[in-house]
Scaffold this motif. Structure first.
Motif, PDB file in Angstrom:
ATOM      1  N   MET A   1       9.630 -24.332  40.388  1.00 51.43           N
ATOM      2  CA  MET A   1       8.626 -25.097  41.119  1.00 51.43           C
ATOM      3  C   MET A   1       8.956 -25.073  42.615  1.00 51.43           C
ATOM      4  O   MET A   1      10.122 -25.030  43.014  1.00 51.43           O
ATOM      5  CB  MET A   1       8.578 -26.531  40.615  1.00 51.43           C
ATOM      6  CG  MET A   1       8.248 -26.673  39.141  1.00 51.43           C
ATOM      7  SD  MET A   1       6.514 -26.331  38.772  1.00 51.43           S
ATOM      8  CE  MET A   1       5.748 -27.851  39.327  1.00 51.43           C
ATOM      9  N   GLU A   2       7.913 -25.115  43.445  1.00 49.64           N
ATOM     10  CA  GLU A   2       8.117 -25.134  44.888  1.00 49.64           C
ATOM     11  C   GLU A   2       7.209 -26.170  45.527  1.00 49.64           C
ATOM     12  O   GLU A   2       6.079 -26.413  45.069  1.00 49.64           O
ATOM     13  CB  GLU A   2       7.844 -23.753  45.492  1.00 49.64           C
ATOM     14  CG  GLU A   2       6.420 -23.258  45.363  1.00 49.64           C
ATOM     15  CD  GLU A   2       6.197 -21.925  46.058  1.00 49.64           C
ATOM     16  OE1 GLU A   2       7.077 -21.513  46.839  1.00 49.64           O
ATOM     17  OE2 GLU A   2       5.136 -21.309  45.836  1.00 49.64           O
ATOM     18  N   TYR A   3       7.720 -26.815  46.570  1.00 55.08           N
ATOM     19  CA  TYR A   3       6.930 -27.738  47.381  1.00 55.08           C
ATOM     20  C   TYR A   3       6.382 -26.963  48.574  1.00 55.08           C
ATOM     21  O   TYR A   3       7.075 -26.132  49.162  1.00 55.08           O
ATOM     22  CB  TYR A   3       7.777 -28.910  47.857  1.00 55.08           C
ATOM     23  CG  TYR A   3       8.086 -29.912  46.773  1.00 55.08           C
ATOM     24  CD1 TYR A   3       7.279 -31.025  46.581  1.00 55.08           C
ATOM     25  CD2 TYR A   3       9.178 -29.733  45.937  1.00 55.08           C
ATOM     26  CE1 TYR A   3       7.563 -31.947  45.577  1.00 55.08           C
ATOM     27  CE2 TYR A   3       9.469 -30.643  44.930  1.00 55.08           C
ATOM     28  CZ  TYR A   3       8.648 -31.749  44.759  1.00 55.08           C
ATOM     29  OH  TYR A   3       8.922 -32.649  43.750  1.00 55.08           O
TER      30      TYR A   3
ATOM     31  N   TYR B   1      -1.090 -29.532  37.584  1.00 53.18           N
ATOM     32  CA  TYR B   1       0.031 -29.978  38.390  1.00 53.18           C
ATOM     33  C   TYR B   1      -0.321 -31.306  39.065  1.00 53.18           C
ATOM     34  O   TYR B   1      -1.474 -31.764  39.031  1.00 53.18           O
ATOM     35  CB  TYR B   1       0.351 -28.947  39.483  1.00 53.18           C
ATOM     36  CG  TYR B   1       0.723 -27.577  38.978  1.00 53.18           C
ATOM     37  CD1 TYR B   1       1.947 -27.346  38.373  1.00 53.18           C
ATOM     38  CD2 TYR B   1      -0.146 -26.498  39.133  1.00 53.18           C
ATOM     39  CE1 TYR B   1       2.309 -26.084  37.925  1.00 53.18           C
ATOM     40  CE2 TYR B   1       0.198 -25.234  38.687  1.00 53.18           C
ATOM     41  CZ  TYR B   1       1.423 -25.031  38.079  1.00 53.18           C
ATOM     42  OH  TYR B   1       1.762 -23.787  37.646  1.00 53.18           O
ATOM     43  N   THR B   2       0.658 -31.903  39.733  1.00 55.18           N
ATOM     44  CA  THR B   2       0.383 -33.071  40.566  1.00 55.18           C
ATOM     45  C   THR B   2      -0.589 -32.664  41.675  1.00 55.18           C
ATOM     46  O   THR B   2      -0.372 -31.668  42.369  1.00 55.18           O
ATOM     47  CB  THR B   2       1.672 -33.624  41.180  1.00 55.18           C
ATOM     48  OG1 THR B   2       2.540 -34.062  40.119  1.00 55.18           O
ATOM     49  CG2 THR B   2       1.375 -34.798  42.104  1.00 55.18           C
ATOM     50  N   ILE B   3      -1.648 -33.423  41.832  1.00 49.76           N
ATOM     51  CA  ILE B   3      -2.689 -33.115  42.821  1.00 49.76           C
ATOM     52  C   ILE B   3      -2.591 -34.130  43.957  1.00 49.76           C
ATOM     53  O   ILE B   3      -2.609 -35.350  43.711  1.00 49.76           O
ATOM     54  CB  ILE B   3      -4.082 -33.142  42.171  1.00 49.76           C
ATOM     55  CG1 ILE B   3      -4.155 -32.058  41.075  1.00 49.76           C
ATOM     56  CG2 ILE B   3      -5.186 -32.930  43.216  1.00 49.76           C
ATOM     57  CD1 ILE B   3      -5.424 -32.110  40.239  1.00 49.76           C
TER      58      ILE B   3
ATOM     59  N   ARG C   1       4.327 -23.982  40.440  1.00 51.48           N
ATOM     60  CA  ARG C   1       5.181 -22.836  40.157  1.00 51.48           C
ATOM     61  C   ARG C   1       5.183 -21.869  41.340  1.00 51.48           C
ATOM     62  O   ARG C   1       4.275 -21.867  42.160  1.00 51.48           O
ATOM     63  CB  ARG C   1       4.705 -22.111  38.892  1.00 51.48           C
ATOM     64  CG  ARG C   1       4.942 -22.922  37.623  1.00 51.48           C
ATOM     65  CD  ARG C   1       4.237 -22.335  36.417  1.00 51.48           C
ATOM     66  NE  ARG C   1       4.676 -20.992  36.116  1.00 51.48           N
ATOM     67  CZ  ARG C   1       3.853 -19.944  36.013  1.00 51.48           C
ATOM     68  NH1 ARG C   1       2.563 -20.088  36.193  1.00 51.48           N
ATOM     69  NH2 ARG C   1       4.329 -18.748  35.691  1.00 51.48           N
ATOM     70  N   GLN C   2       6.199 -21.020  41.390  1.00 55.21           N
ATOM     71  CA  GLN C   2       6.313 -20.039  42.466  1.00 55.21           C
ATOM     72  C   GLN C   2       5.078 -19.140  42.495  1.00 55.21           C
ATOM     73  O   GLN C   2       4.544 -18.762  41.452  1.00 55.21           O
ATOM     74  CB  GLN C   2       7.557 -19.180  42.267  1.00 55.21           C
ATOM     75  CG  GLN C   2       8.865 -19.949  42.359  1.00 55.21           C
ATOM     76  CD  GLN C   2       9.286 -20.219  43.789  1.00 55.21           C
ATOM     77  OE1 GLN C   2       8.857 -19.534  44.723  1.00 55.21           O
ATOM     78  NE2 GLN C   2      10.119 -21.219  43.980  1.00 55.21           N
ATOM     79  N   ALA C   3       4.645 -18.775  43.696  1.00 53.54           N
ATOM     80  CA  ALA C   3       3.443 -17.950  43.852  1.00 53.54           C
ATOM     81  C   ALA C   3       3.565 -16.623  43.122  1.00 53.54           C
ATOM     82  O   ALA C   3       2.603 -16.123  42.536  1.00 53.54           O
ATOM     83  CB  ALA C   3       3.158 -17.721  45.336  1.00 53.54           C
ATOM     84  N   THR C   4       4.752 -16.037  43.134  1.00 52.73           N
ATOM     85  CA  THR C   4       4.931 -14.749  42.453  1.00 52.73           C
ATOM     86  C   THR C   4       4.766 -14.891  40.946  1.00 52.73           C
ATOM     87  O   THR C   4       4.234 -13.995  40.283  1.00 52.73           O
ATOM     88  CB  THR C   4       6.318 -14.167  42.772  1.00 52.73           C
ATOM     89  OG1 THR C   4       7.318 -15.156  42.493  1.00 52.73           O
ATOM     90  CG2 THR C   4       6.411 -13.753  44.231  1.00 52.73           C
ATOM     91  N   ASP C   5       5.213 -16.020  40.394  1.00 56.75           N
ATOM     92  CA  ASP C   5       5.053 -16.247  38.952  1.00 56.75           C
ATOM     93  C   ASP C   5       3.587 -16.452  38.589  1.00 56.75           C
ATOM     94  O   ASP C   5       3.117 -15.986  37.545  1.00 56.75           O
ATOM     95  CB  ASP C   5       5.862 -17.469  38.518  1.00 56.75           C
ATOM     96  CG  ASP C   5       7.365 -17.247  38.663  1.00 56.75           C
ATOM     97  OD1 ASP C   5       7.792 -16.077  38.625  1.00 56.75           O
ATOM     98  OD2 ASP C   5       8.095 -18.243  38.815  1.00 56.75           O
ATOM     99  N   ILE C   6       2.854 -17.146  39.450  1.00 61.75           N
ATOM    100  CA  ILE C   6       1.427 -17.354  39.216  1.00 61.75           C
ATOM    101  C   ILE C   6       0.689 -16.018  39.228  1.00 61.75           C
ATOM    102  O   ILE C   6      -0.154 -15.735  38.363  1.00 61.75           O
ATOM    103  CB  ILE C   6       0.847 -18.315  40.278  1.00 61.75           C
ATOM    104  CG1 ILE C   6       1.449 -19.712  40.104  1.00 61.75           C
ATOM    105  CG2 ILE C   6      -0.676 -18.371  40.186  1.00 61.75           C
ATOM    106  CD1 ILE C   6       1.120 -20.666  41.228  1.00 61.75           C
ATOM    107  N   LEU C   7       1.014 -15.170  40.206  1.00 68.62           N
ATOM    108  CA  LEU C   7       0.374 -13.852  40.275  1.00 68.62           C
ATOM    109  C   LEU C   7       0.696 -13.022  39.031  1.00 68.62           C
ATOM    110  O   LEU C   7      -0.182 -12.329  38.501  1.00 68.62           O
ATOM    111  CB  LEU C   7       0.819 -13.112  41.531  1.00 68.62           C
ATOM    112  CG  LEU C   7       0.255 -11.700  41.702  1.00 68.62           C
ATOM    113  CD1 LEU C   7      -1.266 -11.717  41.740  1.00 68.62           C
ATOM    114  CD2 LEU C   7       0.812 -11.051  42.968  1.00 68.62           C
TER     115      LEU C   7
END
Length: 301
Positions: free
Chosen positions: A1-3, A45-47, A62-68
């Motif tokens: 996870m990333e902020y 996710y938390t909105i 989640r990390q952008a690379t994982d989403i892609l």
């Protein structure tokens, strides 16, 4: 996870609107939630909402690379079964683009996140030199089987020339992107001066969204940003566009598919309605749906 900071103004001061409803166990991650046709509403996710500019987005995520990676791998056969409603929707969506773009026989159009390329196909039939770009390997290949110009990957990976397109469209795409401002900068780069971008997305500030609150169906894991005409217009202006206008715009859905969307809210009601629709042989009837929580914005480079 990333902020992450706010993608519109860069601030890190945000208030929680809706806490996360996703399972804490990451091993339960389900790729099917990334299908266009997923019925798994209410898992997100938390909105949060930026206290400085009002942009609503998910944080952390989640990390952008994982989403892609999920979008690259996902397959969605039901999307093809719902072709009829999408054809009606995209025929309607193309008309204002043809009115707003310069006339000519050499107009070039790009559909970002084109999936299996239904809009690309319709534009091509209307005389456009139509292109698509799509991260899903399965969806891009399905489109190419129909003879369509579809590049597998992201818009940045496609590396189109500068000032290449007259029109760029993004139908139900920008809310899925980890960095929408960066994507709009790339759209600006590939558009010709005076070129048009059309963006269709969900409206977090619509009356229906506010009335539904945490039960609004578009609160979903795959939606990372929740724009309004105000915040999307501000982001477009920041990236070098001039907003022409925006309009509420629904879509056409087959009645059988529309009824199935209630599954997440009431399985019993869904079974009753599904039985009635089948008994009346109405599954294939396309109906217009517009609850005022979807809008299309047009802007020029």
């Amino acid at each position: 996870m990333e902020y992450i900071p706010c993608n519109l103004c860069g601030a890190t001061d945000a208030e929680v609107l809706y806490p996360s409803t996703l399972p804490e166990d990451e091993s339960s991650h389900d790729l099917r939630r990334f299908r266009c046709t997923t019925p798994q509403y209410g898992l997100h996710y938390t909105i949060v909402r930026c206290r400085r500019c009002g942009l609503v987005y998910t944080n952390p995520r989640r990390q952008a690379t994982d989403i892609l990676d999920d979008y690259v791998a996902v397959e969605d056969p039901l999307y093809i079964q719902e072709r009829e409603g999408r054809v009606l929707t995209f025929h309607r969506n193309l008309r204002p683009l043809e009115e707003l773009s310069p006339p000519g026989n050499d107009r070039r159009l790009l559909d970002v996140g084109c999936h299996v390329g239904i809009f690309v196909e319709i534009a091509q039939e209307r005389g456009w030199e139509a292109w698509g770009v799509e991260p899903s390997r399965w969806a891009a290949e399905e489109g190419r089987k129909r003879g369509l110009r579809i590049v597998t990957g992201t818009l940045a990976e496609a590396a189109f020339p500068v000032d290449f397109f007259d029109v760029v469209t993004m139908w139900d795409v920008i809310e899925h992107l980890p960095n929408p401002k960066e994507e709009l900068q790339e759209v600006w780069r590939v558009l010709k001066p005076g070129g048009l971008v059309a963006i269709h997305t969900i409206n977090i500030e619509s009356l229906f969204a506010r009335l539904m609150g945490h039960r609004w169906p578009w609160l979903m894991e795959m939606h990372l940003y929740y724009f309004s005409p105000r915040t999307l217009g501000a982001m477009l202006e920041q990236t070098g566009f001039h907003v022409v206008h925006w309009t509420n715009q629904g879509r056409f859905l087959r009645l059988g598919y529309l009824v199935s969307r209630f599954q997440a809210y009431s399985p019993l009601l869904t079974r009753v309605l599904t039985g009635a629709v089948r008994a009346l042989h109405l599954e294939g009837v396309a109906v217009p749906v517009n609850l005022g929580d979807l809008f299309t914005m047009f802007a020029r480079k």
